[in-house]
Design a protein around this motif. Structure first.
Motif, PDB file in Angstrom:
ATOM      1  N   ASP A 270      -0.118  -7.391   6.970  1.00 40.16           N
ATOM      2  CA  ASP A 270      -0.840  -7.828   5.413  1.00 40.16           C
ATOM      3  C   ASP A 270      -0.047  -8.093   4.693  1.00 40.16           C
TER       4      ASP A 270
ATOM      5  N   ARG B   7      -2.481  -3.726   9.256  1.00 41.09           N
ATOM      6  CA  ARG B   7      -2.436  -3.997   7.662  1.00 41.09           C
ATOM      7  C   ARG B   7      -0.565  -3.736   7.276  1.00 41.09           C
TER       8      ARG B   7
ATOM      9  N   ASP C  58       0.888  -1.617  -0.012  1.00 45.20           N
ATOM     10  CA  ASP C  58       0.027   0.364  -0.013  1.00 45.20           C
ATOM     11  C   ASP C  58       0.761   1.378   0.048  1.00 45.20           C
TER      12      ASP C  58
ATOM     13  N   ARG D 267      -9.523  -1.116   5.742  1.00 49.57           N
ATOM     14  CA  ARG D 267      -8.801  -0.987   4.103  1.00 49.57           C
ATOM     15  C   ARG D 267      -9.437  -0.413   2.786  1.00 49.57           C
TER      16      ARG D 267
ATOM     17  N   ALA E  46      -8.694  -4.653  10.327  1.00 43.78           N
ATOM     18  CA  ALA E  46      -7.222  -3.763   9.230  1.00 43.78           C
ATOM     19  C   ALA E  46      -8.181  -4.519   7.973  1.00 43.78           C
ATOM     20  N   VAL E  47      -8.413  -5.555   7.249  1.00 44.18           N
ATOM     21  CA  VAL E  47      -7.952  -5.115   6.114  1.00 44.18           C
ATOM     22  C   VAL E  47      -9.849  -4.694   5.589  1.00 44.18           C
TER      23      VAL E  47
END
Length: 241
Positions: free
Chosen positions: A238, A235, A140, A207, A203-204
């Motif tokens: 991940d 995050r 990201d 996002r 978190a996912v």
């Protein structure tokens, strides 16, 4: 890619159309369309992990039907429901995801045989980094410029003091939640399901959601205040998967 003869014949053999071009599905998945219908096929350790978890999870939630499992090849039926991924998401996508995750996280932890806690995840992440399986080009924007080794070092240094354990999906994105016209949901791509901190999923999901969808998600899930430090940590975690 070769498949067991029984599986090949089951999905339509030479008359079937095999494709890895599909939106919202993992790279390990093939879509097969033929005279006997539409199927999704996975192979190898990913298929084994998902088969085990699907068999367990169907007691608690709606999941795809297992058509066949042979020689580490998993065949799943097409549910025919729409994905909640952003480009085609209905207005109620956030609320549907929040309700589905709340139900999943309510499953008694002691019933789940799959361990996805930080000790397990960090060890697996280290193996992936060492094997060169993490592409920093996919990070990201918040983590652009970091190397996989730097990400892993930060995860070790910033590890939270404790874990709020629930049964997690492991990749709870809109693409992995299918909805029927009546608002029922099916969870797909559950190969990483297991006991872990609830922020693995939060978190996912957050996002991928923004604005009203994120607010609807949190309201349906029942979370009034978000732990921003844990959101950032999971995050970052991940990125290595």
């Amino acid at each position: 890619m070769r498949f067991p003869e029984n599986v090949f014949d089951l999905v339509g053999g030479e008359d079937a159309i095999w494709s890895d071009d599909h939106a919202g599905l993992s790279d390990e998945t093939l879509r097969v369309t033929g005279p006997r219908g539409e199927f999704f096929i996975k192979r190898g350790p990913v298929a084994v992990a998902e088969h085990e978890r699907l068999r367990w999870l169907k007691r608690w939630a709606d999941v795809p039907d297992i058509v066949a499992f042979e020689d580490e090849v998993l065949v799943l039926a097409e549910a025919g429901w729409r994905s909640l991924e952003r480009k085609s998401a209905p207005p109620e996508a956030g609320a549907l995801m929040g309700g589905a995750l709340r139900a999943l996280h309510a499953i008694p932890v002691e019933e789940c045989p799959f361990d996805e806690r930080l000790d397990v995840k960090l060890a697996r992440a280290a193996d992936r980094v060492l094997a060169g399986l993490v592409d920093p080009a996919d990070f990201d924007d918040d983590h652009a410029g970091l190397t996989p080794e730097e990400v892993h070092a930060r995860l070790l240094a910033e590890r939270p003091a404790g874990e709020d354990l629930v049964v997690t999906h492991g990749d709870f994105t809109p693409a992995n939640v299918l909805a029927s016209p009546s608002g029922e949901v099916i969870l797909i791509d559950v190969g990483a399901l297991g006991v872990a901190d609830r922020y693995v999923d939060l978190a996912v999901a957050l996002r991928e959601l923004d604005g009203p969808a994120a607010a609807d998600f949190l309201a349906a899930y029942g979370l009034a205040e978000v732990d921003e430090a844990k959101l950032a940590y999971y995050r970052l975690l991940d990125e290595l998967f």
